[in-house]
Motif scaffolding. Structure first.
Motif, PDB file in Angstrom:
ATOM      1  N   ILE A 212       0.841  -1.199   0.000  1.00 53.13           N
ATOM      2  CA  ILE A 212       0.000   0.000   0.000  1.00 53.13           C
ATOM      3  C   ILE A 212       0.877   1.250   0.000  1.00 53.13           C
ATOM      4  N   ARG A 213       1.929   1.231   0.792  1.00 56.10           N
ATOM      5  CA  ARG A 213       2.831   2.389   0.841  1.00 56.10           C
ATOM      6  C   ARG A 213       3.535   2.602  -0.501  1.00 56.10           C
ATOM      7  N   LYS A 214       3.945   1.520  -1.160  1.00 48.46           N
ATOM      8  CA  LYS A 214       4.615   1.658  -2.463  1.00 48.46           C
ATOM      9  C   LYS A 214       3.633   2.129  -3.528  1.00 48.46           C
ATOM     10  N   MET A 215       2.381   1.670  -3.459  1.00 44.41           N
ATOM     11  CA  MET A 215       1.367   2.152  -4.401  1.00 44.41           C
ATOM     12  C   MET A 215       1.083   3.638  -4.162  1.00 44.41           C
ATOM     13  N   ALA A 216       1.224   4.078  -2.911  1.00 42.30           N
ATOM     14  CA  ALA A 216       1.065   5.506  -2.624  1.00 42.30           C
ATOM     15  C   ALA A 216       2.161   6.303  -3.322  1.00 42.30           C
ATOM     16  N   HIS A 217       3.386   5.761  -3.349  1.00 42.38           N
ATOM     17  CA  HIS A 217       4.488   6.404  -4.079  1.00 42.38           C
ATOM     18  C   HIS A 217       4.143   6.518  -5.562  1.00 42.38           C
ATOM     19  N   VAL A 218       3.684   5.424  -6.147  1.00 38.25           N
ATOM     20  CA  VAL A 218       3.329   5.417  -7.577  1.00 38.25           C
ATOM     21  C   VAL A 218       2.224   6.449  -7.835  1.00 38.25           C
ATOM     22  N   THR A 219       1.229   6.477  -6.980  1.00 33.61           N
ATOM     23  CA  THR A 219       0.098   7.392  -7.159  1.00 33.61           C
ATOM     24  C   THR A 219       0.513   8.844  -7.019  1.00 33.61           C
ATOM     25  N   GLU A 220       1.237   9.168  -5.954  1.00 30.35           N
ATOM     26  CA  GLU A 220       1.587  10.572  -5.739  1.00 30.35           C
ATOM     27  C   GLU A 220       2.516  11.094  -6.833  1.00 30.35           C
ATOM     28  N   PHE A 221       3.445  10.272  -7.303  1.00 33.26           N
ATOM     29  CA  PHE A 221       4.319  10.748  -8.375  1.00 33.26           C
ATOM     30  C   PHE A 221       3.634  10.678  -9.735  1.00 33.26           C
ATOM     31  N   GLY A 222       2.616   9.841  -9.866  1.00 31.44           N
ATOM     32  CA  GLY A 222       1.801   9.875 -11.075  1.00 31.44           C
ATOM     33  C   GLY A 222       1.035  11.186 -11.167  1.00 31.44           C
TER      34      GLY A 222
ATOM     35  N   ALA B 161      10.292  15.054 -12.590  1.00 29.45           N
ATOM     36  CA  ALA B 161       9.728  14.118 -11.607  1.00 29.45           C
ATOM     37  C   ALA B 161      10.808  13.255 -10.967  1.00 29.45           C
ATOM     38  N   VAL B 162      11.736  12.763 -11.762  1.00 28.06           N
ATOM     39  CA  VAL B 162      12.801  11.909 -11.205  1.00 28.06           C
ATOM     40  C   VAL B 162      13.744  12.734 -10.324  1.00 28.06           C
ATOM     41  N   LEU B 163      14.062  13.945 -10.747  1.00 27.36           N
ATOM     42  CA  LEU B 163      14.899  14.804  -9.908  1.00 27.36           C
ATOM     43  C   LEU B 163      14.195  15.122  -8.586  1.00 27.36           C
ATOM     44  N   TYR B 164      12.892  15.358  -8.644  1.00 23.74           N
ATOM     45  CA  TYR B 164      12.152  15.631  -7.408  1.00 23.74           C
ATOM     46  C   TYR B 164      12.074  14.380  -6.535  1.00 23.74           C
ATOM     47  N   ALA B 165      11.952  13.216  -7.155  1.00 22.14           N
ATOM     48  CA  ALA B 165      11.946  11.959  -6.389  1.00 22.14           C
ATOM     49  C   ALA B 165      13.279  11.775  -5.664  1.00 22.14           C
ATOM     50  N   ALA B 166      14.383  12.073  -6.350  1.00 24.69           N
ATOM     51  CA  ALA B 166      15.707  11.962  -5.720  1.00 24.69           C
ATOM     52  C   ALA B 166      15.845  12.979  -4.587  1.00 24.69           C
ATOM     53  N   LEU B 167      15.361  14.201  -4.818  1.00 27.78           N
ATOM     54  CA  LEU B 167      15.396  15.230  -3.780  1.00 27.78           C
ATOM     55  C   LEU B 167      14.539  14.817  -2.585  1.00 27.78           C
TER      56      LEU B 167
ATOM     57  N   GLU C 156      13.883  11.743  -1.607  1.00 30.23           N
ATOM     58  CA  GLU C 156      14.613  10.699  -0.864  1.00 30.23           C
ATOM     59  C   GLU C 156      15.757  11.294  -0.065  1.00 30.23           C
ATOM     60  N   ARG C 157      16.419  12.281  -0.635  1.00 28.76           N
ATOM     61  CA  ARG C 157      17.500  12.971   0.100  1.00 28.76           C
ATOM     62  C   ARG C 157      16.913  13.608   1.354  1.00 28.76           C
ATOM     63  N   HIS C 158      15.774  14.261   1.220  1.00 27.37           N
ATOM     64  CA  HIS C 158      15.090  14.859   2.360  1.00 27.37           C
ATOM     65  C   HIS C 158      14.791  13.804   3.416  1.00 27.37           C
TER      66      HIS C 158
ATOM     67  N   PRO D 242      17.357   4.055  -3.161  1.00 29.20           N
ATOM     68  CA  PRO D 242      17.247   4.223  -4.614  1.00 29.20           C
ATOM     69  C   PRO D 242      16.019   3.493  -5.171  1.00 29.20           C
ATOM     70  N   ARG D 243      15.606   2.430  -4.497  1.00 27.75           N
ATOM     71  CA  ARG D 243      14.421   1.684  -4.938  1.00 27.75           C
ATOM     72  C   ARG D 243      13.178   2.570  -4.910  1.00 27.75           C
ATOM     73  N   ASP D 244      13.069   3.421  -3.887  1.00 25.93           N
ATOM     74  CA  ASP D 244      11.911   4.316  -3.825  1.00 25.93           C
ATOM     75  C   ASP D 244      11.949   5.359  -4.946  1.00 25.93           C
ATOM     76  N   VAL D 245      13.138   5.813  -5.320  1.00 24.11           N
ATOM     77  CA  VAL D 245      13.253   6.727  -6.463  1.00 24.11           C
ATOM     78  C   VAL D 245      12.768   6.006  -7.724  1.00 24.11           C
ATOM     79  N   ALA D 246      13.156   4.751  -7.875  1.00 23.77           N
ATOM     80  CA  ALA D 246      12.715   3.969  -9.042  1.00 23.77           C
ATOM     81  C   ALA D 246      11.198   3.782  -9.041  1.00 23.77           C
ATOM     82  N   ILE D 247      10.615   3.533  -7.881  1.00 23.20           N
ATOM     83  CA  ILE D 247       9.155   3.381  -7.778  1.00 23.20           C
ATOM     84  C   ILE D 247       8.460   4.697  -8.126  1.00 23.20           C
ATOM     85  N   ASP D 248       9.014   5.807  -7.629  1.00 19.64           N
ATOM     86  CA  ASP D 248       8.457   7.125  -7.957  1.00 19.64           C
ATOM     87  C   ASP D 248       8.559   7.393  -9.459  1.00 19.64           C
TER      88      ASP D 248
END
Length: 167
Positions: free
Chosen positions: A64-74, A103-109, A111-113, A124-130
């Motif tokens: 559910i948490r990973k699908m939230a990542h996909v949804t929010e970055f979608g 979007a990918v730069l913001y995903a990396a930012l 994750e850095r946050h 890095p896996r969460d950046v890939a999911i995003d």
């Protein structure tokens, strides 16, 4: 003269993306860490699936948490595309590519946050999911912007009559 709007008109196309970016940042705080969301989601999952083992419930919670990542970055990807495209209509590859880079730069930012936030960790896996969520959304945008369909008006921009009145 460029076909792009200037000033406040241009910025207004970016407001939804800015709001979604702020929401993503809020979701990246300790208040939405797995330990915290588990206190809400795990009891609901246990109620829905009383036969599930503890491990299965935790896997569903993680899913559910990973699908939230996909949804929010979608959603972020769609709103960024709107900002990149601005008043123009249709779809262009360079608009989608620019959107994906943002979007990918913001995903990396993001994750850095998270690497500095208590109860959170960056992977890095969460950046890939995003990035997958952003790419999936761009496939959706392309599909509706390039084909006739019931949602096509959402991707058309302003109707021709309104554009003519503004001149």
């Amino acid at each position: 003269m460029s076909d792009r709007p200037i000033g406040t008109a241009q910025l207004s196309y970016w407001f939804p993306a800015i709001l979604v970016a702020i929401l993503i940042s809020v979701f990246s705080t300790q208040y939405f860490a797995a330990e915290r969301t588990g206190g809400v989601i795990l009891p609901v999952l246990h109620w829905l699936f009383p036969w599930a083992t503890g491990r299965m419930l935790h896997l569903m919670h993680s899913g559910i948490r990973k699908m939230a990542h996909v949804t929010e970055f979608g959603i972020f990807s769609i709103t960024v595309f709107r900002g990149v495209r601005a008043e123009r209509s249709g779809w262009k590859f360079n608009w989608a590519a620019t959107t994906l880079v943002i979007a990918v730069l913001y995903a990396a930012l993001d994750e850095r946050h998270q690497s500095f936030v208590l109860l959170r960790h960056a992977t890095p896996r969460d950046v890939a999911i995003d990035a997958f969520g952003a790419l999936l959304a761009q496939c959706f945008v392309w599909g509706y912007a390039t084909r006739r369909g019931p949602l096509r008006p959402l991707f058309e921009g302003m109707p021709v009559q309104q554009r003519n009145r503004r001149k």
